[in-house]
Design an enzyme around this catalytic site. Structure first.
Site, mmCIF file in Angstrom:
data_model
loop_
_atom_site.group_PDB
_atom_site.id
_atom_site.type_symbol
_atom_site.label_atom_id
_atom_site.label_comp_id
_atom_site.label_asym_id
_atom_site.label_seq_id
_atom_site.Cartn_x
_atom_site.Cartn_y
_atom_site.Cartn_z
ATOM 1 N N HIS A 188 0.803 -1.216 0.000
ATOM 2 C CA HIS A 188 0.000 0.000 0.000
ATOM 3 C C HIS A 188 0.837 1.268 0.000
ATOM 4 C CE1 HIS A 188 -3.306 -2.825 0.509
ATOM 5 N NE2 HIS A 188 -3.898 -1.945 -0.251
ATOM 6 N N CYS A 486 -9.004 -2.945 -11.715
ATOM 7 C CA CYS A 486 -8.657 -1.793 -10.875
ATOM 8 C C CYS A 486 -7.419 -2.056 -10.028
ATOM 9 C CB CYS A 486 -9.843 -1.374 -10.005
ATOM 10 S SG CYS A 486 -10.338 -2.650 -8.843
HETATM 11 C C1 PEP Z 1 -6.436 -5.345 -5.750
HETATM 12 O O1 PEP Z 1 -6.325 -6.253 -4.914
HETATM 13 O O2 PEP Z 1 -5.949 -5.404 -6.896
HETATM 14 C C2 PEP Z 1 -7.163 -4.113 -5.395
HETATM 15 C C3 PEP Z 1 -7.454 -3.224 -6.309
HETATM 16 O O3 PEP Z 1 -7.476 -3.932 -4.075
HETATM 17 P P1 PEP Z 1 -6.401 -3.502 -2.956
HETATM 18 O O4 PEP Z 1 -5.106 -3.187 -3.670
HETATM 19 O O5 PEP Z 1 -6.956 -2.326 -2.261
HETATM 20 O O6 PEP Z 1 -6.337 -4.719 -2.132
#
Ligand code: PEP
Ligand code: MG
Length: 561
Positions: A188, A486
């Site tokens: 993140h 996404c």
């Molecule tokens: C993913 O897992 O690709 C996603 C878009 O969600 P996050 O990165 O917030 O887990």
């Protein structure tokens, strides 16, 4: 490492070039388990009070120079350092014989428990309290205070890793680039750096050894880090940056291939600030609002009314454009203290995402109620989706609750291989799907997305992951429902072409990546993208896939990568 000219590589996670002086972020220190007991409390009490006062005045001194957003955080933390109740508790421990760092540690623990039990505003001060503890302990140990030091000139921030909250409050005008020793492409911290449009490289192992003040050149696209770059290298990098900028100048408007096939290009957002800056960009809406980022660091769940206000604001910022809001995806690497079902052996395989929302129904239902109310108030193109769906039963439960809250468009994320494999069934229940390639890679390859050592396995170019994307997309065609992406994969201009070739209808990414993806799309026809998809699926590994696709791409694309 000396300041001598050297070069090493990490993983580029946010494209762009940055050249500037290094500012190292000192890590937090824990209390000294071997410190001697306090036998004469009076001078030690003075020493600890002095450390706390230094912490408070150090924070206050920065107040006039920080962003508006960071100011209340500093004020609250400084106030906490001077809290008489906390000082009294520390003094009592010192009188009972505890050493100074242990006394601070224990008093803070006790105080934190007490504040948490009060709930609401008081409970939210626990984060500040821990910050005071870490700063005071470092002062008592004669070490620099942890966290990003105050930046006075534009710099390259270098850290082992950064907490999401640290990255989120960065001042973009002073942080030219970010280089971390740990982290992975989908951690993140990487996502937040890309979100802020700051060039960033993660997993640059040797970077912690570069002394403060050394000039560092960072290529956040390629992942190169050059210590004390020569004039020629600086000129090369600057030229590359200029070529890239030139290639991007004409990239405007809707996402479309050379032959007119539309692919919606959308922004990923996590906070109101993100929404407000993304909405000003040339994007067709937001394809992923990670709502859990609104609530990181909070001790209690936000009320329906509080949530509704935020959603209304976000929807109004995007006007007529679509906004896909994901319900809370807490757990694993994004723990929320008010949405915690206790310790788990394997949190990434535990009760996270929708599983948590179904285990604590009021959490999900309150959020859906807030979203429903925001939709009624704005009439906006709001779509809601659930994270971490694995079964039809989960999709049905979610869809039922979301529709009952009055939400017109209900979707699921495909992040678990099971969902990709059963996409046709799942899509017959909901209105759309969005593939989260970050988690889909993690779960397909059985490789923790936080583990930088496994970056190769986590690569979304892994043919197995691409095959699941293809399978999901076929589920979309069979049911007449749209399937988007996404995860971070959508922001890689080369991989974006493959995804389009696999039938993906929208790509949502950090807003700073949209221009490059749009430019890449405009250089290629849908048929070319389909050929690339076939080549990528045929490859035996991610490197081979990337090379095969690069060989089929327009030569002008290279500068965008
Ligand atoms: C993913 O897992 O690709 C996603 C878009 O969600 P996050 O990165 O917030 O887990
Ligand atoms: Mg995910």
């Amino acid at each position: 490492m000396s300041t001598e000219h050297t070069m090493f590589s990490g993983i580029g996670v946010s494209a762009g070039v940055a050249i500037g002086p290094v500012v190292q972020v000192p890590p937090a220190a824990s209390f000294d388990a071997d410190e001697p007991a306090t036998t004469d409390p009076a001078p030690v009490v003075d020493k600890v009070h002095e450390a706390l006062e230094q912490v408070a005045s150090g924070l206050e001194e920065r107040l006039t120079r920080v962003t508006e957003k960071a100011r209340p955080v500093l004020e609250a933390t400084a106030m906490m350092a001077r809290d008489p109740g906390l000082q009294g508790s520390i003094d009592a421990r010192l009188s009972a014989g505890a050493g100074p760092t242990r006394a601070v540690h224990e008093a803070v623990e006790e105080y934190a428990t007490m504040l948490s039990s009060l709930g609401g505003y008081m409970a939210e001060r626990v984060t500040d309290l821990y910050d005071v503890r870490d700063r005071a302990i470092c002062r008592l140990l004669g070490k620099p205070e942890p966290g990003i030091p105050e930046l006075r000139t534009p710099s390259i921030v270098v850290a082992h890793d950064l907490a999401p909250a640290e990255t989120a409050t960065m001042d973009k005008t002073l942080v030219l680039g970010i280089v971390t020793a740990a982290g992975g492409p989908t951690s993140h911290t990487a996502i937040l750096a890309a979100q802020l449009g700051i060039p960033a490289v993660v997993k640059a192992r040797d970077v912690m050894r570069v002394p403060d003040g050394t000039t560092l050149a960072v290529d956040g696209g390629k992942g190169d880090v050059i210590v004390s770059p020569t004039q020629a290298e600086q000129a090369d990098l600057t030229e590359r940056a200029q070529l890239r900028a030139a290639a991007l100048t004409d990239s405007q408007g809707a996402g479309v291939t050379q032959d007119g096939h539309s692919v919606a290009l959308l922004a990923n957002i996590g906070t109101l600030d993100d929404a407000s800056s993304a909405a000003k960009e040339d994007v067709e809406g937001s394809g992923l609002f990670r709502t859990e980022f609104l609530f990181l660091g909070r001790q209690s769940a936000p009320t329906v009314e509080e949530q509704k206000e935020i959603y209304v604001e976000v929807l109004q910022l995007f006007g007529e454009r679509r906004v896909v809001i994901r319900t809370l995806d807490a757990g694993a690497d994004k723990p929320l203290s008010f949405a915690n079902l206790g310790e788990e052996e394997n949190p990434a395989l535990g009760r996270r995402g929708l599983r948590l929302g179904l285990a604590i129904p009021e959490l999900l239902e309150d959020q859906l109620a807030a979203l429903g109310a925001a939709h009624r108030e704005t009439g906006a193109d709001l779509r809601v989706m659930a994270p971490m769906v694995a079964t039809c039963e989960e999709a049905e439960l979610f869809a039922e609750k979301a529709r009952a809250a009055g939400l017109p468009s209900v979707g699921i994320m495909i992040e678990v291989p099971a969902a990709a494999l059963r996409s046709e069934d799942l899509l017959s229940i909901v209105d759309f799907a969005s593939i989260g390639t970050n988690d889909l890679s993690q779960y397909t390859m059985a490789a923790d997305r936080m583990e930088g050592e496994l970056a190769n396995l986590l690569d979304p170019w892994q043919p197995a992951v691409l095959q699941l994307v293809q399978h999901s997309s076929r589920g979309g065609s069979a049911t007449g429902k749209k399937v988007g992406v996404c995860g971070e994969a959508g922001g890689d201009p080369l991989l974006a072409l493959v995804l389009v070739g696999l039938g993906i209808s929208s790509l949502s990414m950090a807003p700073g990546k949209v221009t490059a993806v749009r430019a890449a799309l405009r250089m290629h026809s849908l048929a070319a993208c389909e050929q690339m998809a076939i080549a990528a699926l045929k490859a035996r590994g991610p490197e081979e896939a990337r090379q095969a696709v690069l060989d089929l791409s327009d030569p002008n694309l290279e500068v965008l990568l």
